[in-house]
Structures are given as structure tokens and as C-alpha cells.
Motif scaffolding. Structure first.
Motif, PDB file in Angstrom:
ATOM      1  N   LYS A  43      23.666  46.789  60.453  1.00 49.93           N
ATOM      2  CA  LYS A  43      23.363  45.481  61.265  1.00 49.93           C
ATOM      3  C   LYS A  43      23.931  44.091  60.529  1.00 49.93           C
ATOM      4  CE  LYS A  43      18.897  47.022  63.084  1.00 49.93           C
ATOM      5  NZ  LYS A  43      17.435  46.839  62.895  1.00 49.93           N
ATOM      6  N   ALA A  47      26.988  41.515  62.227  1.00 49.87           N
ATOM      7  CA  ALA A  47      27.068  40.269  62.320  1.00 49.87           C
ATOM      8  C   ALA A  47      28.162  39.846  61.672  1.00 49.87           C
ATOM      9  CB  ALA A  47      25.653  39.858  61.728  1.00 49.87           C
ATOM     10  N   VAL A 205      25.799  33.163  62.928  1.00 44.60           N
ATOM     11  CA  VAL A 205      25.916  34.636  62.198  1.00 44.60           C
ATOM     12  C   VAL A 205      25.278  34.498  60.747  1.00 44.60           C
ATOM     13  CG1 VAL A 205      27.851  35.754  60.686  1.00 44.60           C
ATOM     14  CG2 VAL A 205      28.240  34.859  62.857  1.00 44.60           C
ATOM     15  N   ASP A 207      22.686  33.045  60.513  1.00 49.23           N
ATOM     16  CA  ASP A 207      20.956  33.177  60.895  1.00 49.23           C
ATOM     17  C   ASP A 207      20.624  34.747  61.227  1.00 49.23           C
ATOM     18  OD1 ASP A 207      20.589  30.471  60.540  1.00 49.23           O
ATOM     19  OD2 ASP A 207      20.866  30.114  62.907  1.00 49.23           O
ATOM     20  N   ARG A 208      21.653  35.264  61.804  1.00 52.03           N
ATOM     21  CA  ARG A 208      21.490  36.711  61.922  1.00 52.03           C
ATOM     22  C   ARG A 208      21.362  37.609  60.589  1.00 52.03           C
ATOM     23  NH1 ARG A 208      25.771  38.796  65.815  1.00 52.03           N
ATOM     24  NH2 ARG A 208      24.778  40.766  65.480  1.00 52.03           N
TER      25      ARG A 208
END
Length: 271
Positions: A43, A47, A205, A207-208
């Protein structure tokens, strides 16, 4: 794969929760990770695909920086937050320069303890030890290291904090932790430090990625170049100062975009 070690260590592994050290191992192509670590790492890579190349660039920085410090005559190292052993560990680098170099590794991940035998297998004649302790408790780290008796605190020590401080929030007082450690080291000691940054990452990006690590066992706190530089306050920075890790004394021409790799690094001497 890793050896489970004692039942106490096995009980602490928490394989269902992603761990940054095991995610980092996955970025480097290692096998010492669990499905939860791999899922979280994928994940993060989705990102920001540069996580993998940044991790590898950081390993290159570690190699060059430790070799540099060892070449300056420092023959003992304290590596905190070492993570899971992989090719090119601090003891291997230092003992390639001085076979008698001594190294103490400190980490709070039980998997690191399960790899103690691998760490002890360096080709040099120096001593290598692995301790479980937490960087957020620097005084306890120092007490454990002193009790181990491997390092001589009357002589210069290379303090290695590679890609670990970005797992400490401000409330963990990372600057105090570094200052506490350095205060116990004699003149001529060196600090080798690398730290993740969000300086070159779009806010969305960032924050992800932050959200992914918030669900792991440690957060990810990117700091600016100025903030990373503050860890070296009171020390004498070696050239070229605090730069992205591929630009710290590269052995070949850096790849395009090296100045925007999301990891700063630097080496400094305690006067």
C-alpha cells in the motif's frame, strides 16, 4: 526465514500488525516479514513507489558513512534501530576496515534478537552484540550498553541512527534522545544519521503514507532538511553536510533525481 527464539520473543512478534522494520526489510527484498507487513508495504509503495529505491539508497549511505568513520580511526559503533539484518550491516562494514572493530546493535523489535546469530557471523575478529531496548528511553539504552561491556566509553564511538528517528513523534522527544546519547560519548565520536522527509512528496501522498504507518506499530514522521539538521547541533558536520542520501559522498555519478530522494543523511564529529 527468522528463527522464533524464546517463547517470550515469539509472543512479542505481533505478526498481525505491520512493523516498520519488517516493512523496510520487504522494501529491500528481504524475506523476514509477515503477510501484514507485505500488505502494508505494498500500500505504501502504491502511494509512493520510491519507497523501495529510497530504502536502497539509505543502505548505500550507511555503507559509505560507516566506512568513512571507521577510516577516521573509530573502531567501535553503537547502532540503534538497526532493523532486520541484511547484506551490508554496520559490523560487516566496520570490520572490513578494522577486523577488530566492535559493534553493539540496539533495537526494540524481537525479530532482531532472533537474528543475533546472523549478526555475530561477521568476518572480523571484533565483538558484536545485540540488545533489546528502545530509543525513546536513551538512558536505559546507555545503561544496557554499558552493562554489556563491549564498548569502551572512554574512547570515540560511532553512533549510528539510520532511518530510525522518523518513527518518533515529537512527544517522544527525538532531539532529547539524540542529545542524551551524544552527551555520554567522548570527543572524537561521530554521529551517522539518516532521516525520512516529506519535502519532495505531495501532501496527498504524504497523508496516505502517514495513514498506513499510523496503523502499524510505529508512525512515520517526515522532517524537513532544517529539522534533520538540528539533530547535529553542537557537532562538526563533515562535508557535504546534510543532503539527500544518494548525494552523501557518492562513489559514482548519482542517478537523475537524487536531490529529491525522500531521505536526508549526514555525518558529524563531536568536538
Amino acid at each position: 526465514m527468522w528463527e522464533s527464539g524464546t517463547p517470550e520473543i515469539a509472543a512479542d512478534l505481533r505478526p498481525e500488525i505491520p512493523h516498520p522494520a519488517r516493512m523496510y526489510d520487504y522494501y529491500l527484498g528481504g524475506k523476514d516479514n509477515f503477510p501484514a507487513d507485505r500488505a502494508a508495504a505494498e500500500k505504501a509503495l502504491a502511494a509512493n513507489p520510491e519507497f523501495r529505491s529510497t530504502a536502497r539508497a539509505n543502505r548505500g549511505f550507511l555503507t559509505r558513512a560507516v566506512r568513512c568513520v571507521a577510516g577516521l580511526g573509530v573502531d567501535q559503533f553503537l547502532d540503534i534501530g538497526t532493523g532486520i539484518p541484511t547484506v551490508g550491516n554496520t559490523h560487516e562494514i566496520a570490520q572490513n576496515v578494522d577486523r577488530a572493530a566492535r559493534v553493539v546493535y540496539v533495537d526494540n523489535d524481537p525479530i532482531v534478537l532472533s537474528h543475533a546469530r546472523a549478526l555475530m557471523a561477521g568476518a572480523g575478529a571484533g565483538r558484536t552484540s545485540v540488545l533489546r531496548a528502545d530509543l525513546r528511553e536513551p538512558k536505559a539504552v546507555l545503561e544496557a550498553v554499558r552493562a554489556e561491556g563491549v564498548l569502551d566509553f572512554s574512547r570515540p564511538v560511532g553512533l549510528v541512527l539510520a532511518a530510525v528517528l522518523h518513527f518518533l513523534r515529537e512527544e517522544d522527544e527525538p532531539y532529547r534522545a539524540v542529545a542524551t546519547l551524544l552527551a555520554e560519548l567522548p570527543s572524537g565520536s561521530h554521529l551517522v544519521l539518516s532521516h525520512g522527509t516529506a519535502d519532495f512528496i505531495p501532501a496527498a501522498v504524504r497523508d496516505r503514507v502517514t495513514g498506513i504507518y499510523d496503523r502499524a506499530t510505529a508512525p512515520l514522521v517526515g522532517r524537513s532538511r532544517e529539522q534533520v539538521g538540528a539533530f547535529f547541533d553542537g557537532l562538526e558536520l563533515l562535508d557535504p553536510g546534510v543532503v539527500t542520501v544518494p548525494l552523501w559522498r557518492p562513489e559514482a555519478a548519482p542517478a537523475p533525481g537524487a536531490e529529491r530522494v525522500s531521505m536526508y543523511g549526514g555525518v558529524a564529529r563531536k568536538p
